[in-house]
Enzyme design. Structure first.
Site: not given
Length: 425
Positions: A324, A335, A349
């Protein structure tokens, strides 16, 4: 003279008769419809609770098909029988939510709602275990034990399946029914029947309940594993005070000479979305942190705000218990090329829930969106792959961040490599 008569009086006789018949018919039809229209029903307290729960899902739920069912028919069926009392109302709401086949969208009775609010504020009581319902198998699984908790000391691991709680099978239980069975007075014992991944055998694990204080950050300066001191920060949960404590730890470690950081998100099951975003902003000066996608497919985003507190090199540790908000943070750092990830694939999740309060201090957790990493990667049920995979058997809590922790040692080695320093700077 009525306005209709004035208009008709100006028409030729043949047209006047034609329009008079049609206008009379329309007026008569409208009058009959008005007389026959049922008066608005005054709903009682229980029906109003049902309707509010229905409206929350109708307006906010991520899946616009509502699990391929007509949600207005659900409303009609919901109101056919007036619940006798509040427990019957709760049962009706739970049945309605169960039709969505989404374990994350659930009713929180007043005690459960208060407990969730307390846990995200930084406190928790019980065995210290974060659990989840596998969306495919519906099995009750361990996401991660809380560091230093009784469940952690008992050796429970991510992906362990909990088959029974004190002899009660967990198949068919909701998350909060399972939580309720595991909770109890401090000092009492609960017996969990557990099956680990890739094994056929079952084992019984006895855990003594305790009061758990969530201190989300553990920080220390490592002056032995590398030429340059390494700041080690372990974040165990994204509670309301997580970003403040991480910022304080970074400042203190840099003041003591830390030249790089290891951020440990292993077995961190998540918590508050906003806390994950705020921690990311401590490390990222510019760029997108996470995209959110609602049921209309509309993209929202959370951005860095130009207030990162350090540009020191960073390596992040992750494993199957990182879920999460941990994945939001890890994905943002990866990224944006702010850090490299070391360890094992994360939990996967990628759904976001919001809390909605009902009139009697109960509440509902409703899946309202999914998230994508800055590179538009949907990681739900897939997880995030680390840049450097290092498989490691379970180690004792006191071994984390030491010379017996292979994943940590790999992170330290990367911090001394010129390539990582150049990428992260």
């Amino acid at each position: 003279m009525p306005i209709i008569e004035i208009i008709l009086d100006k028409l030729p006789m043949c047209e006047r008769k034609f329009w008079f018949r049609w206008i009379s018919l329309i007026v008569l039809t409208f009058a009959c419809w008005t007389v026959c229209l049922p008066s608005a029903k005054a709903y009682g307290n229980e029906e109003q609770m049902l309707l509010q729960a229905w409206r929350i899902v109708n307006q906010a739920y991520l899946d616009s098909t509502f699990n391929h069912q007509n949600w207005w028919f659900v409303r009609r069926d919901l109101l056919r029988a007036v619940p006798a009392d509040r427990e019957a109302t709760y049962a009706a709401i739970e049945e309605m939510l169960a039709s969505l086949d989404d374990p994350f969208t659930r009713l929180l009775k007043p005690e459960q709602y208060r407990s969730l609010q307390v846990s995200t504020a930084g406190e928790l009581s019980g065995v210290g275990l974060q659990i989840d319902l596998n969306s495919r198998t519906r099995a009750l699984e361990v996401v991660a034990p809380i560091a230093g908790s009784p469940a952690d000391a008992a050796g429970l691991e991510p992906r362990d399946r909990i088959l029974a709680i004190d002899g009660t099978p967990t198949q068919g239980l909701t998350l909060y029914e399972a939580v309720r069975l595991m909770r109890g007075p401090v000092g009492t014992t609960v017996m969990l029947t557990v099956r680990s991944p890739n094994t056929d055998g079952e084992r019984d694990v006895s855990i003594v309940r305790d009061l758990i204080e969530l201190n989300p950050v553990v920080a220390q300066l490592d002056t032995h594993s590398a030429d340059v001191p390494v700041g080690y920060i372990r974040l165990t949960q994204f509670s309301a005070n997580a970003a403040t404590e991480v910022a304080q730890a970074v400042a203190e470690l840099e003041a003591r000479g830390a030249g790089g950081f290891v951020l440990d998100l292993r077995n961190n099951p998540g918590g508050l979305l906003q806390a994950g975003i705020e921690v990311a902003r401590l490390w990222i000066d510019e760029g997108t942190i996470v995209y959110t996608v609602n049921r209309q497919g509309t993209l929202g985003s959370y951005e860095a705000e130009g207030r990162s507190i350090t540009d020191a090199p960073l390596v992040v540790l992750v494993n199957g218990g990182s879920a999460s908000a941990s994945e939001i943070l890890a994905g943002a750092l990866q990224d944006n090329v702010r850090a490299v990830l070391v360890g094992e694939r994360t939990f996967g999740k990628g759904l976001i829930q919001s809390l909605f309060e009902l009139p009697d201090a109960s509440g509902m957790a409703v899946t309202v969106a999914k998230y994508e990493t800055p590179n538009h990667t949907d990681i739900h049920q897939k997880g995030i792959s680390p840049d450097y995979e290092v498989l490691q058997p379970t180690i004792a809590p006191q071994q984390v961040g030491t010379e017996t922790d292979e994943q940590y040692l790999q992170a330290v080695r990367l911090l001394t490599a010129d390539s990582v320093v150049a990428e992260a700077a």
